[in-house]
Design a protein around this motif. Structure first.
Motif, PDB file in Angstrom:
ATOM      1  N   LEU A   7       0.628  -1.134   0.006  1.00 55.67           N
ATOM      2  CA  LEU A   7       0.361  -0.083   0.316  1.00 55.67           C
ATOM      3  C   LEU A   7       1.450   1.491  -0.185  1.00 55.67           C
ATOM      4  CD1 LEU A   7      -2.962  -1.125   2.859  1.00 55.67           C
ATOM      5  CD2 LEU A   7      -2.718  -0.757   0.220  1.00 55.67           C
ATOM      6  N   PHE A   8       1.611   1.276   1.708  1.00 55.52           N
ATOM      7  CA  PHE A   8       3.061   2.308   0.954  1.00 55.52           C
ATOM      8  C   PHE A   8       3.557   2.622   0.008  1.00 55.52           C
ATOM      9  CE2 PHE A   8       7.021   4.075   1.434  1.00 55.52           C
ATOM     10  CZ  PHE A   8       6.786   5.078   1.016  1.00 55.52           C
ATOM     11  N   GLY A   9       3.782   1.373  -1.215  1.00 54.54           N
ATOM     12  CA  GLY A   9       3.997   2.075  -2.397  1.00 54.54           C
ATOM     13  C   GLY A   9       2.781   1.871  -3.401  1.00 54.54           C
ATOM     14  N   LEU A  10       1.725   1.420  -3.613  1.00 57.64           N
ATOM     15  CA  LEU A  10       0.544   2.260  -4.645  1.00 57.64           C
ATOM     16  C   LEU A  10       0.614   3.946  -3.866  1.00 57.64           C
ATOM     17  CD1 LEU A  10      -1.392  -0.697  -4.378  1.00 57.64           C
ATOM     18  CD2 LEU A  10       0.102  -0.119  -5.915  1.00 57.64           C
ATOM     19  N   VAL A  11       1.005   3.704  -2.779  1.00 55.58           N
ATOM     20  CA  VAL A  11       0.355   5.584  -2.397  1.00 55.58           C
ATOM     21  C   VAL A  11       1.463   6.332  -2.963  1.00 55.58           C
ATOM     22  CG1 VAL A  11       0.157   7.363  -0.465  1.00 55.58           C
ATOM     23  CG2 VAL A  11      -0.841   5.067  -0.471  1.00 55.58           C
ATOM     24  N   THR A  12       2.795   5.768  -2.411  1.00 56.29           N
ATOM     25  CA  THR A  12       3.735   5.946  -3.326  1.00 56.29           C
ATOM     26  C   THR A  12       3.898   6.913  -4.929  1.00 56.29           C
ATOM     27  OG1 THR A  12       4.867   5.658  -1.246  1.00 56.29           O
ATOM     28  CG2 THR A  12       6.460   6.691  -3.393  1.00 56.29           C
ATOM     29  N   LEU A  13       4.003   5.634  -5.690  1.00 54.85           N
ATOM     30  CA  LEU A  13       3.314   5.525  -6.986  1.00 54.85           C
ATOM     31  C   LEU A  13       2.577   7.254  -7.803  1.00 54.85           C
ATOM     32  CD1 LEU A  13       4.361   2.075  -7.697  1.00 54.85           C
ATOM     33  CD2 LEU A  13       6.151   3.663  -8.667  1.00 54.85           C
ATOM     34  N   GLY A  14       0.910   6.522  -6.553  1.00 54.27           N
ATOM     35  CA  GLY A  14       0.101   7.501  -6.912  1.00 54.27           C
ATOM     36  C   GLY A  14       0.960   8.974  -7.221  1.00 54.27           C
ATOM     37  N   ARG A  15       1.516   9.572  -6.034  1.00 49.63           N
ATOM     38  CA  ARG A  15       2.178  10.615  -5.620  1.00 49.63           C
ATOM     39  C   ARG A  15       3.089  10.978  -6.300  1.00 49.63           C
ATOM     40  NH1 ARG A  15       1.646  12.468  -0.360  1.00 49.63           N
ATOM     41  NH2 ARG A  15      -0.975  11.559   0.271  1.00 49.63           N
ATOM     42  N   LEU A  16       3.863  10.142  -6.699  1.00 49.52           N
ATOM     43  CA  LEU A  16       4.914  10.412  -8.164  1.00 49.52           C
ATOM     44  C   LEU A  16       4.680  10.531  -9.854  1.00 49.52           C
ATOM     45  CD1 LEU A  16       7.934   8.046  -7.391  1.00 49.52           C
ATOM     46  CD2 LEU A  16       7.613  10.531  -6.895  1.00 49.52           C
ATOM     47  N   ASN A  17       3.295  10.137  -9.836  1.00 46.90           N
ATOM     48  CA  ASN A  17       2.235  10.213 -11.162  1.00 46.90           C
ATOM     49  C   ASN A  17       1.907  11.637 -10.930  1.00 46.90           C
ATOM     50  OD1 ASN A  17       2.713   7.556 -12.132  1.00 46.90           O
ATOM     51  ND2 ASN A  17       1.106   6.362 -11.354  1.00 46.90           N
ATOM     52  N   ARG A  18       0.991  12.410 -10.072  1.00 52.67           N
ATOM     53  CA  ARG A  18       0.560  13.024  -9.702  1.00 52.67           C
ATOM     54  C   ARG A  18       1.387  14.358 -10.037  1.00 52.67           C
ATOM     55  NH1 ARG A  18      -2.914  10.762  -6.149  1.00 52.67           N
ATOM     56  NH2 ARG A  18      -1.596  11.031  -4.418  1.00 52.67           N
TER      57      ARG A  18
END
Length: 305
Positions: A46-57
């Motif tokens: 979940l932390f990786g998914l949130v981090t990837l989402g933040r990086l994409n934004r």
């Protein structure tokens, strides 16, 4: 797809955390460690998914910023060109009286001719100095006026991304966030109260019965499934769990009932907490290819002796 991953991860984390608490309450350490590792893996996912989402934004914002900067630069160049048009026109049209045909006859006073040449030279010098010093000021002025310039009709406008007036999206989002926060706080409070009640140290009353009997069943995996192998496995598990209770099981014996069933008699009788610890140890045994299940537990009263 990202929301599905979030929902799946949240459900997996909730399940792993719930069974972690359950196995810790049952004194089943091996299963608790497995659930703890699973919970840690899900949290990292979940932390990786949130981090990837933040990086994409962040990447999208950088691309949007670059696009807007290019549009602003284009507007600045357009405004700068418009500011320079009058200067270029005046530069082309200066001293037009000198471009008249030479076949015309004029009467010039020599003094006026010399004075005109001198004044024209001075004017030309002043114009060059003014043009050289005005360009930075023009660029700064163009940068300020670029914000007020009309956007390109073919490019998407910044106003398209704004919600329509009176949509109420901000109020709805605030209400949803508030509701989710209240529910999360209530669940967290209930979890804390439940754990505090389960883990609270209380004075445990003694068991007035004479003895406690435990009936277990041994299941084996592998080619060797004989009764001797089951009896050996049951004895090993039983001996490894004799120190799991507050009172050591010094005179606890384990008898063979046949068909993989065994009965153990514990004296003195176990309290509720000691019985839970013994049951958790027996069912959580780490003996290879062997699994023990507690079938029944009962106390023997003094009158039955």
């Amino acid at each position: 797809m990202r929301r599905i991953a979030y929902v799946f991860g949240a459900l997996a984390a909730a399940g792993a955390g719930t069974y972690l608490i359950v196995y810790l309450y049952r004194w089943q350490w091996q299963r608790a460690m497995i659930c703890g590792v699973l919970l840690l893996v899900v949290e990292v996912m979940l932390f990786g998914l949130v981090t990837l989402g933040r990086l994409n934004r962040i990447e999208e914002r950088l691309r949007d910023t670059d696009r807007r900067q290019r549009e602003l630069d284009a507007r600045q160049e357009d405004v700068l060109a418009r500011l320079r048009e009058p200067a270029a026109a005046s530069e082309e049209k200066r001293f037009r009286w000198l471009d008249d045909p030479a076949d015309r006859t004029y009467v010039f006073v020599p003094v006026l001719m010399v004075a005109g040449v001198v004044l024209s030279g001075l004017a030309w010098v002043v114009q060059k100095v003014a043009a050289a010093t005005a360009r930075p000021a023009e660029r700064r002025l163009a940068g300020r006026l670029a914000v007020l310039a009309a956007p390109d009709p073919g490019a998407p406008g910044d106003l398209d991304d704004l919600p329509p007036p009176g949509s109420g999206s901000s109020r709805g989002r605030t209400a949803r966030v508030t509701t989710v926060g209240i529910l999360a706080a209530a669940l967290l409070a209930a979890l804390i109260v439940g754990l505090a009640d389960l883990t609270q140290t209380r004075a445990e009353g003694s068991n007035e019965n004479e003895a406690t009997s435990v009936v277990v069943q041994v299941d084996l995996r592998g080619p060797d499934l004989t009764s001797d192998r089951k009896a050996l496995a049951a004895q090993q598990i039983w001996e490894s769990c004799r120190d799991s209770t507050a009172v050591p099981l010094r005179h606890a014996t384990l008898g063979d009932l046949g068909d993989g069933m065994f009965a153990g008699v514990v004296r003195p009788a176990l309290t509720e907490h000691d019985l839970m610890r013994l049951r958790g140890c027996l069912e959580d045994a780490t003996l290879e290819r062997a699994h023990l299940t507690v079938i029944a537990v009962g106390d023997a009263e003094p009158s039955d002796e």
